[in-house]
Motif scaffolding. Structure first.
Motif, mmCIF file in Angstrom:
data_model
loop_
_atom_site.group_PDB
_atom_site.id
_atom_site.type_symbol
_atom_site.label_atom_id
_atom_site.label_comp_id
_atom_site.label_asym_id
_atom_site.label_seq_id
_atom_site.Cartn_x
_atom_site.Cartn_y
_atom_site.Cartn_z
ATOM 1 N N VAL A 172 8.241 -1.039 -10.472
ATOM 2 C CA VAL A 172 9.393 -1.232 -9.995
ATOM 3 C C VAL A 172 9.532 -2.799 -10.129
ATOM 4 N N VAL A 173 8.501 -3.358 -9.573
ATOM 5 C CA VAL A 173 8.483 -4.746 -9.270
ATOM 6 C C VAL A 173 8.765 -5.389 -10.488
ATOM 7 N N LEU A 174 8.332 -4.677 -11.725
ATOM 8 C CA LEU A 174 8.775 -5.506 -13.149
ATOM 9 C C LEU A 174 10.155 -5.782 -13.378
ATOM 10 N N ALA A 175 11.189 -4.970 -12.696
ATOM 11 C CA ALA A 175 12.507 -5.064 -13.033
ATOM 12 C C ALA A 175 13.127 -5.868 -12.265
ATOM 13 N N ALA A 176 12.503 -6.280 -10.963
ATOM 14 C CA ALA A 176 13.133 -7.262 -10.049
ATOM 15 C C ALA A 176 13.073 -8.499 -10.644
ATOM 16 N N SER A 177 14.370 -9.231 -10.074
ATOM 17 C CA SER A 177 14.306 -10.611 -10.503
ATOM 18 C C SER A 177 13.571 -11.650 -9.704
ATOM 19 N N ARG A 178 13.097 -12.692 -10.274
ATOM 20 C CA ARG A 178 12.147 -13.731 -9.590
ATOM 21 C C ARG A 178 12.997 -14.880 -9.344
ATOM 22 N N ASP A 179 14.457 -14.812 -9.400
ATOM 23 C CA ASP A 179 15.381 -15.918 -9.002
ATOM 24 C C ASP A 179 15.560 -15.861 -7.899
ATOM 25 N N ASP A 180 15.245 -16.635 -7.164
ATOM 26 C CA ASP A 180 15.534 -16.900 -5.641
ATOM 27 C C ASP A 180 16.981 -17.265 -5.089
ATOM 28 N N ALA A 181 17.735 -17.721 -6.284
ATOM 29 C CA ALA A 181 19.173 -17.941 -5.885
ATOM 30 C C ALA A 181 19.948 -16.728 -5.810
ATOM 31 N N LEU A 182 19.595 -15.483 -6.104
ATOM 32 C CA LEU A 182 20.019 -14.332 -5.878
ATOM 33 C C LEU A 182 19.369 -13.422 -5.120
ATOM 34 N N PRO A 183 18.976 -13.507 -3.973
ATOM 35 C CA PRO A 183 17.937 -12.877 -3.116
ATOM 36 C C PRO A 183 18.092 -11.327 -3.235
ATOM 37 N N MET A 184 19.412 -10.822 -3.349
ATOM 38 C CA MET A 184 19.260 -9.540 -3.301
ATOM 39 C C MET A 184 18.854 -8.797 -4.395
ATOM 40 N N GLU B 104 14.841 10.449 0.313
ATOM 41 C CA GLU B 104 15.890 11.510 -0.065
ATOM 42 C C GLU B 104 15.120 12.876 0.096
ATOM 43 N N GLY B 105 15.131 13.241 1.364
ATOM 44 C CA GLY B 105 14.524 14.721 1.585
ATOM 45 C C GLY B 105 13.016 14.402 1.542
ATOM 46 N N ASP B 106 12.492 15.030 0.543
ATOM 47 C CA ASP B 106 10.997 15.229 0.618
ATOM 48 C C ASP B 106 10.460 14.164 -0.622
ATOM 49 N N ARG B 107 11.323 13.223 -1.063
ATOM 50 C CA ARG B 107 11.109 12.161 -1.851
ATOM 51 C C ARG B 107 11.326 10.959 -1.474
ATOM 52 N N LEU B 108 10.450 10.090 -1.894
ATOM 53 C CA LEU B 108 10.640 8.418 -1.619
ATOM 54 C C LEU B 108 11.056 7.752 -2.984
ATOM 55 N N VAL B 109 12.384 7.051 -2.990
ATOM 56 C CA VAL B 109 12.840 6.637 -4.176
ATOM 57 C C VAL B 109 13.036 5.028 -4.335
ATOM 58 N N LEU B 110 12.352 4.634 -5.214
ATOM 59 C CA LEU B 110 12.471 3.129 -5.380
ATOM 60 C C LEU B 110 13.192 2.622 -6.544
ATOM 61 N N VAL B 111 14.203 1.504 -6.393
ATOM 62 C CA VAL B 111 15.031 1.239 -7.344
ATOM 63 C C VAL B 111 14.958 -0.313 -7.343
ATOM 64 N N SER B 112 14.760 -1.002 -8.746
ATOM 65 C CA SER B 112 15.106 -2.346 -8.601
ATOM 66 C C SER B 112 15.785 -2.807 -9.821
ATOM 67 N N GLN C 268 17.802 -5.102 -16.614
ATOM 68 C CA GLN C 268 17.075 -3.963 -16.770
ATOM 69 C C GLN C 268 16.870 -3.421 -15.494
ATOM 70 N N MET C 269 16.633 -1.939 -15.141
ATOM 71 C CA MET C 269 16.584 -1.562 -14.085
ATOM 72 C C MET C 269 15.387 -0.491 -14.049
ATOM 73 N N ALA C 270 14.602 -0.401 -12.951
ATOM 74 C CA ALA C 270 13.346 0.483 -13.093
ATOM 75 C C ALA C 270 13.717 1.573 -11.910
ATOM 76 N N LEU C 271 13.507 2.986 -12.231
ATOM 77 C CA LEU C 271 13.502 3.664 -10.822
ATOM 78 C C LEU C 271 12.261 4.355 -10.901
ATOM 79 N N ALA C 272 11.725 4.738 -9.743
ATOM 80 C CA ALA C 272 10.425 5.734 -9.564
ATOM 81 C C ALA C 272 10.775 6.397 -8.249
ATOM 82 N N SER C 273 10.081 7.534 -8.251
ATOM 83 C CA SER C 273 10.445 8.594 -7.127
ATOM 84 C C SER C 273 8.659 9.202 -6.954
#
Lengths: 364, 364
Positions: free
Chosen positions: A139-151, A160-168, A173-178
């Motif tokens: 998921v870190v691959l799809a995150a931005s490296r541009d600090d001008a837009l921190p979010m 989410e219940g018995d799953r941990l969900v990661l999104v970036s 581009q967007m990556a989802l892992a659970s």
């Protein structure tokens, strides 16, 4: 303070902390390592008020004590030493690092103005370290490296219940892992800096890792180690499911074969680095053309279901997406128009990963 | 032109030429690779008017011909290909690179305005490739990288009877190497760009290498390959012997042990990166101190003859000097005052190497 320790163990701890807590140039105290010698051994900690990390190592402690020294010189010296054991001893206003035939001395910084080790947020649950590291590195691959837009520089981590969900996402581009998750407290929902998570993905052990979270901080703990960070402000990523309204072409193929073709044909891409993916019978064709570089076309064997909707993509996004599925069969779900294409694994694996890439306008 | 060739062989040739002849950004023709297909195989050549290089590879030639194409895209494409064989065929105004399922096409450049393969200067003699590569990798360390003073960016290569002598200096350090030489023509005396020699040190074969030289050009040839360059203007380095007038301290010690100590103590050096070397009984001591970084002291076992003259040196120069003697005992001949220190191997080895380092004023 006076202690003897295995050089490689302390060198590893110091190097890990330097990478996890970069410190602040503006204040040398916040770039320091806090060493605490107690009968249990030596604890090494760093805290730049935003990120904090601590590790414990066994040591023979001759005199207890607590000192703050510059982090990088300590880490560099320990790593360069060839002697198996090293002694750390306070001599006046210096911390001396002693080994046979050698003495190095670092200035002591003012430990009283250091924020200290910090407290850990409450435990929220636990995950398997190896699987969590794999999900994070994706998921870190799809995150931005541009600090001008921190979010967009964060990864949303949510239980989410018995799953941990990661999104970036960086908006293109967007990556989802659970992955499976053993809850042990309040639910988690935090936006965590991707740069720290990328480093943690390299450092996490394969065994169990506890997840700590409260409203302001997020942390991970494992045998003798705890790393915490202030969370980012942002609640843009509320979806952990992707709704595909209009998939009309599904392609399955070997991820590595496609990655190789992307690398080669990408050499011929235009200034926008755009590749055209055309859908054929039992194959897809990659094309690129640039007035100066020339032109390229390569076919990759595929199973094609549904329509014949081709798309154009930035080659960098394809490379990132395919890296998540290296060594496996990957499924591409293609929607027509300027709608997203979703990459997922054909075989069910943990962590479960989906990678979303926005198409580009095709080269003219 | 139409030929089939082993991909790895042509990829290796193209990559080697790209590194040897960087080309000129200003003129794409001078950054091109000239491919000539004849019944003997394929010859690949580059020539940017200053440097020229050519290599031959066996190939199955279907149609003879000669084309000029951009160098880097050709090298990158060939290196990225996974197919064992590749076909190069002229199609209209393009050179197509064809492999099963893939086609890449590079634009043809105007071969008529290219300077061509160039002629080789006369053969002056020959050397053993492996030994020459070892000598080159040593002397390029002491050459300057500052193009503002071109004569210090070169290595003087001169024949002296049955020895070939290489000398370089950036004014603060100097390296001398000599090796056996089989003369076969006029004597050699040329100032050759160190950057090219550094790359040649990586590419030379271990077998025999012929040395080519005339008034304006210098070249090296080996099986199917020839690399030539314009020589630099400058006759500053007439000495191939070092006259030590006043050596009063001779230290012999393990080069790697000293290099390790230089690396560690160097972490504590001041802004000038200066280390102090003190001569003791059966050891030398390295010292460094910096107000911010702290202080360091390390002893290295040595055999000491003569006086007790210590000196201060830039740590980078010590590191470079010691690299030439890795794995061996090194002799340091120290003169008092601001006079040079000479590093040489205790054991006689070929190539014979001496490295001269100028001392610095000691840290205050």
């Amino acid at each position: 303070m006076d202690l003897t320790v295995t050089t490689a163990e302390l060198a590893g701890a110091a190097s890990a902390l330097v990478k996890l807590v970069p410190g602040r140039l503006i204040d040398p105290v916040l770039s320091g390592l806090l060493l605490t010698a107690s009968p249990d051994g030596v604890a090494v900690a760093a805290n730049d008020r935003e990120r904090a990390a601590q590790v414990s190592r066994s040591a023979v402690v001759h005199t207890e004590g607590r000192v703050l020294v510059p982090a990088r010189p300590l880490a560099d010296t320990l790593r360069a030493l060839e002697q198996e054991q090293v002694r750390l001893v306070v001599e006046g206003s210096k911390l001396a690092i002693r080994a046979p035939g050698a003495r190095y001395a670092l200035p002591l910084l003012d430990a009283d103005v250091h924020p200290g080790v910090g407290t850990a947020p409450a435990v929220a649950g636990s995950v398997a370290g190896a699987m969590f590291a794999s999900a994070l590195s994706t998921v870190v691959l799809a995150a931005s490296r541009d600090d001008a837009l921190p979010m967009f520089t964060g990864v949303r981590i949510r239980s989410e219940g018995d799953r941990l969900v990661l999104v970036s996402t960086d908006r293109y581009q967007m990556a989802l892992a659970s992955l499976p998750w053993s809850p042990a407290g309040s639910p988690v929902d935090a936006l965590v800096p991707a740069s720290l998570l990328g480093e943690l993905a390299r450092q996490l052990p394969s065994g169990p890792v506890t997840v700590h979270a409260d409203r302001d901080r997020f942390g991970l703990g494992w045998a003798g180690a705890l790393v915490t960070t202030a969370v980012l402000d942002g609640s843009f990523l509320h979806e952990s499911k992707i709704h595909l309204s209009d998939v009309d072409t599904v392609v399955t193929l070997d991820a590595d074969a496609l990655a190789g073709a992307v690398r080669r044909v990408g050499l011929y891409a235009d200034a926008r680095r755009v590749l055209l993916v055309e859908i054929g019978d039992g194959e897809i064709r990659l094309r690129a053309a640039d007035q100066q570089a020339g032109e390229a076309e390569e076919s990759v064997k595929s199973t094609v279901e549904g329509g014949r909707t081709g798309q154009a993509y930035q080659s960098r996004f394809l490379t990132d997406a395919l890296r998540c599925f290296a060594g496996r069969e990957v499924r591409m779900e293609i929607q027509p128009g300027m709608r997203a294409t979703v990459f997922s694994s054909v075989e069910e694996v943990e962590p479960s990963v989906r990678y979303v890439v926005m198409p580009m306008l095709p080269p003219r």
